[in-house]
Design an enzyme around this catalytic site. Structure first.
Site, PDB file in Angstrom:
ATOM      1  N   HIS A 102      -2.920   7.198   2.924  1.00 52.32           N
ATOM      2  CA  HIS A 102      -4.258   7.543   2.281  1.00 52.32           C
ATOM      3  C   HIS A 102      -4.889   9.017   2.511  1.00 52.32           C
ATOM      4  CE1 HIS A 102      -4.562   3.216   3.135  1.00 52.32           C
ATOM      5  NE2 HIS A 102      -5.134   2.887   2.098  1.00 52.32           N
ATOM      6  N   ASP A 105      -6.313   9.294   6.005  1.00 52.58           N
ATOM      7  CA  ASP A 105      -5.291   8.948   7.130  1.00 52.58           C
ATOM      8  C   ASP A 105      -5.059  10.292   7.615  1.00 52.58           C
ATOM      9  OD1 ASP A 105      -5.414   6.197   6.409  1.00 52.58           O
ATOM     10  OD2 ASP A 105      -3.461   6.459   5.190  1.00 52.58           O
TER      11      ASP A 105
HETATM   12  C1  XLS Z   1      -5.392  -3.449   2.529  1.00 55.36           C
HETATM   13  C2  XLS Z   1      -4.461  -2.859   1.744  1.00 55.36           C
HETATM   14  C3  XLS Z   1      -4.254  -1.222   1.871  1.00 55.36           C
HETATM   15  C4  XLS Z   1      -3.274  -0.754   0.812  1.00 55.36           C
HETATM   16  C5  XLS Z   1      -3.544   0.513   0.611  1.00 55.36           C
HETATM   17  O1  XLS Z   1      -5.264  -4.707   2.834  1.00 55.36           O
HETATM   18  O2  XLS Z   1      -3.193  -3.479   2.070  1.00 55.36           O
HETATM   19  O3  XLS Z   1      -3.630  -0.945   3.278  1.00 55.36           O
HETATM   20  O4  XLS Z   1      -2.153  -1.182   0.763  1.00 55.36           O
HETATM   21  O5  XLS Z   1      -4.807   1.011   0.293  1.00 55.36           O
END
Ligand code: XLS
Ligand code: CA
Ligand code: CA
Length: 438
Positions: A102, A105
């Site tokens: 993301h 991140d």
């Molecule tokens: C959260 C989601 C997230 C997505 C990406 O539960 O899994 O991590 O994969 O935003």
């Protein structure tokens, strides 16, 4: 150059099933061909940035437990640079070819969005160089539209158009960054696109806004010539009580309604399938049947807990059935197996990250080998073909071809009488699966 994972001095190697080395692959041999394709190409493993490098073991009851050398620096941007270096060291030592992240991140958020974007530009420039130097690619990029307080009532489904605009501005940038890094895809997970109570929610309007938002993203991607695959990631609940992208079936209905079904595919997560009361196999087979299977977030939940534990996949039964359905769906094209999973709060050592990934990759490799054998032997497909054989000729064929209607079927049934009961042989098939597993 600083070494962040000194416990693993050389890349993890394949040593075969007899190896006792916990930091070696016993089943994942990237170059080994299975059904004519290498294991690496079948599985396209990706490491996710948020859990692996950004989650420090904190939970609702306690602060982080994990200390990492790359977090030691006097500025957030320096921490981000060091984390990126550590991440590429980890990817290389583990031998994966993909990563996912993301925007928030990889780069620290600043006071203003303009400054945040500057941080992001700085980091992705470094990431581009590291990708070039290592041959590691971005499986997909995405944007965090759920952590900051401004998104507490959703992003594109927020009652405030200002939040919608803010979210659009962030996704615009995330798409540019994903394109810059030659990302193979872009994921929309509707983090808080849902509701807590219908007493304060205009559901129809919110769904329209989500549809508008995704269409705007598609338009912008076209404009900047981003050619990656768009994915939507279903999850039924958490953080909101009800999330609009509940499961693959509700996402598909949504995509059709807003004319996005030819553009988006599904990024299916094992733990989210569990929360929706499905199996991952169900989600993959539903998506494949509707031409929207894309990628998988490989993890698992805990059947005794009703929340998103995001554990590493270590259940051979699950990985076998997942690979069985993926092979049946024709395999990955742009997608892959992304380990959207985090090590437990008590797994405090950096080497635990290796144990988690090595074990999960091996578990999938074993699952792949077993699934390939099941396909080769037509262990289930032979039975399924036989079970539906009535549709290949006679009245079944006539129904499928649209040659008969209710009147012809009534005449047929009145003459033929009660249909014969035929066993579904579930127990036999489950026993066969166990025979292949052991
Ligand atoms: C959260 C989601 C997230 C997505 C990406 O539960 O899994 O991590 O994969 O935003
Ligand atoms: Ca996920
Ligand atoms: Ca999850």
């Amino acid at each position: 150059m600083t070494v962040y994972f000194p416990e693993v001095s050389k890349p993890i190697a394949y040593e075969g099933p007899d190896s006792k080395n916990p930091l070696a692959f016993k089943h994942y041999n990237p170059k080994q061909k299975v059904l004519g394709k290498t294991m690496a190409d079948h599985m396209r493993f990706a490491v996710c940035y948020w859990h692996t490098f950004k989650s420090g073991g904190a939970d609702m009851f306690g602060v982080p437990t994990m200390k990492r050398a790359y977090n030691e620096a006097d500025s957030p941007l320096k921490v981000a640079e060091q984390t990126l270096e550590a991440a590429f060291e980890f990817f290389t030592k583990l031998g994966v070819k993909f990563w996912a992240f993301h925007d928030t991140d990889v780069a620290p958020e600043a006071e203003t969005l303009a400054e945040t974007n500057k941080n992001l530009d700085h980091i992705v420039k470094l990431a581009k160089k590291m990708q070039q130097d290592t041959g590691i690619s971005l499986l997909w990029g995405t944007c965090n539209l759920f952590s900051h307080p401004r998104f507490m009532s959703g992003a594109s489904t927020n009652p405030s158009p200002d939040v919608f605009a803010f979210a659009a501005t962030k996704v615009k940038k995330a798409l540019e960054v994903t394109k810059y890094l030659d990302g193979g895809g872009y994921v929309f997970w509707g983090g808080r696109e849902g509701y807590e109570t219908l007493l304060n929610t205009d559901m129809g309007r919110e769904l329209d806004h989500l549809g508008l938002f995704l269409n705007m993203a598609v338009d912008y991607a076209k404009k900047i010539k981003f050619k990656g695959q768009f994915y939507i990631e279903p999850k039924p609940k958490e953080p909101t009580k009800h999330q609009y992208d509940f499961d693959a079936a509700s996402c598909y209905a949504f995509l059709q309604r807003y004319k996005l079904d030819k553009i988006f595919k599904m990024n299916l997560e094992a733990n989210h399938a569990t929360l929706a009361g499905h199996t991952l196999m169900h989600e993959i087979e539903f998506a494949a049947a509707n031409g929207i299977f894309g990628s998988v977030d490989a993890n698992r939940g805990d059947m005794l807990l009703g929340w998103d534990t995001d554990q590493f996949p270590t259940d051979l039964y699950d990985t076998t059935l997942t690979m069985y359905s993926i092979l049946k769906a024709g395999g990955f094209t742009t997608g892959g197996l992304n380990f959207d999973a985090h090590i437990r709060r008590q797994s405090v050592d950096p080497v635990d990250l290796f144990h988690a990934h090595v074990g999960a990759m091996d578990c999938f490799a074993r699952g792949l080998k077993i699934a390939a054998q099941l396909h080769k032997d037509k262990a289930f497909s032979k039975f399924i073909k036989q079970r539906y054989a009535g549709w290949d000729a006679g009245i079944g064929k006539q129904i499928e071809q649209g040659k008969v209607g209710f009147e012809e079927l009534a005449a047929y049934t009145l003459k033929k009488g009660e249909p014969k009961l035929v066993s579904g042989r579930q127990e036999l098939l489950e026993n066969i699966l166990n025979d292949y597993l052991c």
